[in-house]
Design an enzyme around this catalytic site. Sequence first.
Site, PDB file in Angstrom:
ATOM      1  CE  LYS A   1      -4.225   1.077   2.265  1.00  0.00           C
ATOM      2  NZ  LYS A   1      -4.906   1.566   1.379  1.00  0.00           N
TER       3      LYS A   1
HETATM    4  N1  PMP Z   1      -7.338  -2.621  -3.021  1.00  0.00           N
HETATM    5  C1  PMP Z   1      -6.856  -1.380  -2.963  1.00  0.00           C
HETATM    6  C2  PMP Z   1      -6.191  -0.792  -4.148  1.00  0.00           C
HETATM    7  C3  PMP Z   1      -6.976  -0.725  -1.601  1.00  0.00           C
HETATM    8  O1  PMP Z   1      -6.569   0.429  -1.678  1.00  0.00           O
HETATM    9  C4  PMP Z   1      -7.673  -1.189  -0.671  1.00  0.00           C
HETATM   10  C5  PMP Z   1      -8.016  -0.253   0.703  1.00  0.00           C
HETATM   11  N2  PMP Z   1      -7.012  -0.592   1.554  1.00  0.00           N
HETATM   12  C6  PMP Z   1      -8.184  -2.722  -0.755  1.00  0.00           C
HETATM   13  C7  PMP Z   1      -7.787  -3.264  -2.053  1.00  0.00           C
HETATM   14  C8  PMP Z   1      -9.018  -3.449   0.362  1.00  0.00           C
HETATM   15  O2  PMP Z   1      -7.867  -3.730   1.500  1.00  0.00           O
HETATM   16  P1  PMP Z   1      -8.256  -3.665   2.941  1.00  0.00           P
HETATM   17  O3  PMP Z   1      -9.354  -4.518   2.932  1.00  0.00           O
HETATM   18  O4  PMP Z   1      -7.066  -4.245   3.474  1.00  0.00           O
HETATM   19  O5  PMP Z   1      -8.670  -2.313   3.340  1.00  0.00           O
END
Ligand code: PMP
Length: 311
Positions: A160
Amino acid sequence: MAQMFPGKFAYFEGAYIPIENAKISIMTHAFNYGTGLFEGIRGYYSEKKNAILIFRLKEHVNRLVRNCRILCMEISETSEDIENICIELVKRSGFKEGVYIRPIIYKSELSLGPLLKGVESKLCCYVIKLGDYCDITSGLDVCVSSWRRLADNAIPSRVKATGSYINSALAASEAKQAGFNEAIFLNESGMVVEGSAMNIFLVHQGELITPPRSESILVGITRNTIIELVKNELGLNVIERPIARTELYVADEIFFCGTGAQVAPVRSVDRRIIGDGQPGPITKKLQDIYFKIVQGENEKYSNWCTIVPCE
Ligand code: PMP
């Protein structure tokens, strides 16, 4: 778009300070090269408990710390410290509503050159209040983006990273400008990957399908949560396999999931109605289970919630 108002304090350079004083230099490596790593973590306010319940804090911190290896980042705080900083900021914010916690590990050096190794990193963190990030009731109208998802051997999307959100911003902005609520990314091979900031699931004739972790997705904590809930609570399996674009059009149900998106039904893709245009039964069941858990109303999953009592 959800309204955001910052909390009063940030964690910055090892201390809790007023958020307006938490500032970096324009020469900061992360500002110049996008070399920041972050998490988005939700806390839900429970009136019954008069507490904020932080959802899957450990898992978020674990992903953050693990992904530091990819960007060669080392910081002085341990995982336990990061968890405690998140908790402390929620306490200090005093919010009695949904919150969003944003820890960031960033290359803090004022140095030139897009290098990773040997460039100092620091942790900072802040909390804002956050309601629904997107509609979760009637269903989203989405399009397949003309922008391709970043490849793992270009900018790995399992990290991320702040810089990689240019890719998300391009897709989300294009979709919104064209009158859609959200975008779906394909990868360079034309297979479905995810939304701009959320993972995707399809229901096709009773089967749940989601792209595998090798397909340039962010391996979402909510995605992992859904996979576990589908198995434990619905007695079904999630098939992780590549999904072709047109599989979207013939799906019975589609939903996004993510910390921001929560569990968000999709009503149409490229102006083709999904199912009967209403949130489907599996999506609705999962929403129901998910929201009970995050509100601390399902004992079985109480270890997923970190309780921060409110004053
Ligand atoms: N894909 C992307 C590109 C994201 O930014 C997110 C948000 N964090 C997610 C998927 C979902 O991840 P999470 O469930 O860990 O928030």
